[in-house]
Design an enzyme around this catalytic site. Structure first.
Site, mmCIF file in Angstrom:
data_model
loop_
_atom_site.group_PDB
_atom_site.id
_atom_site.type_symbol
_atom_site.label_atom_id
_atom_site.label_comp_id
_atom_site.label_asym_id
_atom_site.label_seq_id
_atom_site.Cartn_x
_atom_site.Cartn_y
_atom_site.Cartn_z
ATOM 1 N N ASP A 24 101.353 105.637 9.336
ATOM 2 C CA ASP A 24 100.140 105.154 9.996
ATOM 3 C C ASP A 24 99.362 106.297 10.662
ATOM 4 O O ASP A 24 99.960 107.293 11.085
ATOM 5 C CB ASP A 24 100.540 104.105 11.048
ATOM 6 C CG ASP A 24 99.361 103.254 11.479
ATOM 7 O OD1 ASP A 24 98.292 103.314 10.833
ATOM 8 O OD2 ASP A 24 99.498 102.528 12.482
ATOM 9 N N ASN A 72 96.152 94.983 3.430
ATOM 10 C CA ASN A 72 95.187 96.087 3.334
ATOM 11 C C ASN A 72 93.975 95.781 2.448
ATOM 12 O O ASN A 72 92.972 96.491 2.495
ATOM 13 C CB ASN A 72 95.857 97.380 2.857
ATOM 14 C CG ASN A 72 96.709 98.046 3.913
ATOM 15 O OD1 ASN A 72 97.678 98.744 3.618
ATOM 16 N ND2 ASN A 72 96.374 97.841 5.190
HETATM 17 C C1 FPP Z 1 97.694 103.620 7.461
HETATM 18 O O1 FPP Z 1 96.788 104.446 8.146
HETATM 19 C C2 FPP Z 1 97.852 104.099 6.120
HETATM 20 C C3 FPP Z 1 97.581 103.383 5.004
HETATM 21 C C4 FPP Z 1 97.104 101.999 5.006
HETATM 22 C C5 FPP Z 1 97.721 103.982 3.675
HETATM 23 C C6 FPP Z 1 98.904 104.862 3.514
HETATM 24 C C7 FPP Z 1 98.614 105.788 2.407
HETATM 25 C C8 FPP Z 1 98.914 107.108 2.397
HETATM 26 C C9 FPP Z 1 99.710 107.800 3.418
HETATM 27 C C10 FPP Z 1 98.450 108.015 1.342
HETATM 28 C C11 FPP Z 1 98.663 107.639 -0.048
HETATM 29 C C12 FPP Z 1 100.028 107.222 -0.415
HETATM 30 C C13 FPP Z 1 100.580 107.503 -1.609
HETATM 31 C C14 FPP Z 1 101.896 106.942 -1.977
HETATM 32 C C15 FPP Z 1 99.922 108.397 -2.567
HETATM 33 P P1 FPP Z 1 95.462 103.784 8.712
HETATM 34 O O2 FPP Z 1 94.410 103.941 7.687
HETATM 35 O O3 FPP Z 1 95.726 102.380 9.116
HETATM 36 O O4 FPP Z 1 95.170 104.691 9.948
HETATM 37 P P2 FPP Z 1 94.516 104.209 11.313
HETATM 38 O O5 FPP Z 1 95.481 103.247 11.953
HETATM 39 O O6 FPP Z 1 94.372 105.475 12.080
HETATM 40 O O7 FPP Z 1 93.207 103.583 10.977
#
Ligand code: FPP
Length: 246
Positions: A24, A72
């Site tokens: 996250d 998501n």
């Molecule tokens: C949460 O951060 C992250 C995600 C919903 C996506 C996770 C994906 C990756 C780490 C990269 C791609 C993965 C692969 C396997 C290639 P957020 O967007 O919710 O962050 P925030 O809470 O700061 O908004």
């Protein structure tokens, strides 16, 4: 009530065998730099290699990462499309390296809503790395714990309806065999980055006795050194699995 034998690990220096990570903080990491959220996801994707590589050094055999949840899809179309393109790019770019490093890759989650091309790439990567055993990397993509249990229950009900299984045979083990994670041991440790202390529908069934570490670092800043630090905290925990100390 009789006291069950305590199931602590024999040696507290023992690390977790299965680590699961809620990656996250990508969005905030990007926003702090005045960049679009996808910039953070790209930085987050680059982090994965370092953490996978560190696993054998710490005796971590299984690493499960939460890449995209069933919730998501509620994000903007731009972000969802960008993430899907990133998953394709990740597989394309990392497949050979993962294979050569002895990583076995598998995906959990419902593939039905995913783009056909992406699903083919996922299948190919699973097939290509099926003979590997150094590290088992499981990527949760369109994954939700409730959705997984619901799909498992539906398939179980179907087996009963078809007469291939009796309701008398249904116990926790049977249900677990219908889960996406049927090939995995339960996670010993679940890490969530970015300071949020929630499990967000991740491995609900499997984490019944997992230890949790919620750390402030945003995922794109999560280094190998920080991973080692979090793993060392696990060594201080005593796991009793519901039993009492002898
Ligand atoms: C949460 O951060 C992250 C995600 C919903 C996506 C996770 C994906 C990756 C780490 C990269 C791609 C993965 C692969 C396997 C290639 P957020 O967007 O919710 O962050 P925030 O809470 O700061 O908004």
């Amino acid at each position: 009530m009789s006291e069950t034998k305590v199931q602590t690990r024999p040696d507290t220096s023992d690390g977790p065998r299965h680590v699961a990570i809620i990656m996250d903080g990508n969005g905030r990491w990007a926003q702090m730099r005045g960049r679009p959220r996808l910039f953070g996801h790209h930085a987050g994707a680059k982090r994965i290699r370092e953490i996978v590589e560190a696993c054998p050094d710490h005796g971590v055999k299984y690493l499960t990462i939460f890449a995209f949840s069933t919730e998501n899809w509620k994000r903007t179309q731009t972000e969802v499309a960008g993430l899907m393109a990133l998953f394709r790019r990740y597989i394309q770019r990392e497949a050979r390296d993962l294979f050569q490093r002895g990583v076995r890759v598998r995906f959990i989650g419902d593939r039905i809503k995913l783009d056909e091309k992406l699903v083919t790439m996922m299948d190919d990567l699973e097939l290509m790395t099926a003979g590997n055993d150094r590290v088992h990397l499981t990527i949760a993509l369109n994954y939700g714990g409730r959705d997984e249990v619901t799909r498992a229950a539906k398939r179980l009900a179907y087996e009963i309806e078809m007469g291939r299984l009796s309701h008398k045979d249904v116990d926790a083990e049977t249900l677990a065999s219908f889960l996406d994670t049927h090939f995995l041991p339960d996670p010993d440790l679940v890490i969530r980055t970015s300071g949020e202390a929630r499990i967000s529908n991740f491995l609900l069934w499997q984490s019944a006795y997992a230890e949790y570490e919620f750390i402030d670092t945003l995922w794109p800043d999560f280094t190998r050194a920080e991973f080692a630090r979090v793993l060392s905290l696990y060594g201080t925990r005593e796991r009793r699995f519901g039993a009492v100390k002898a």
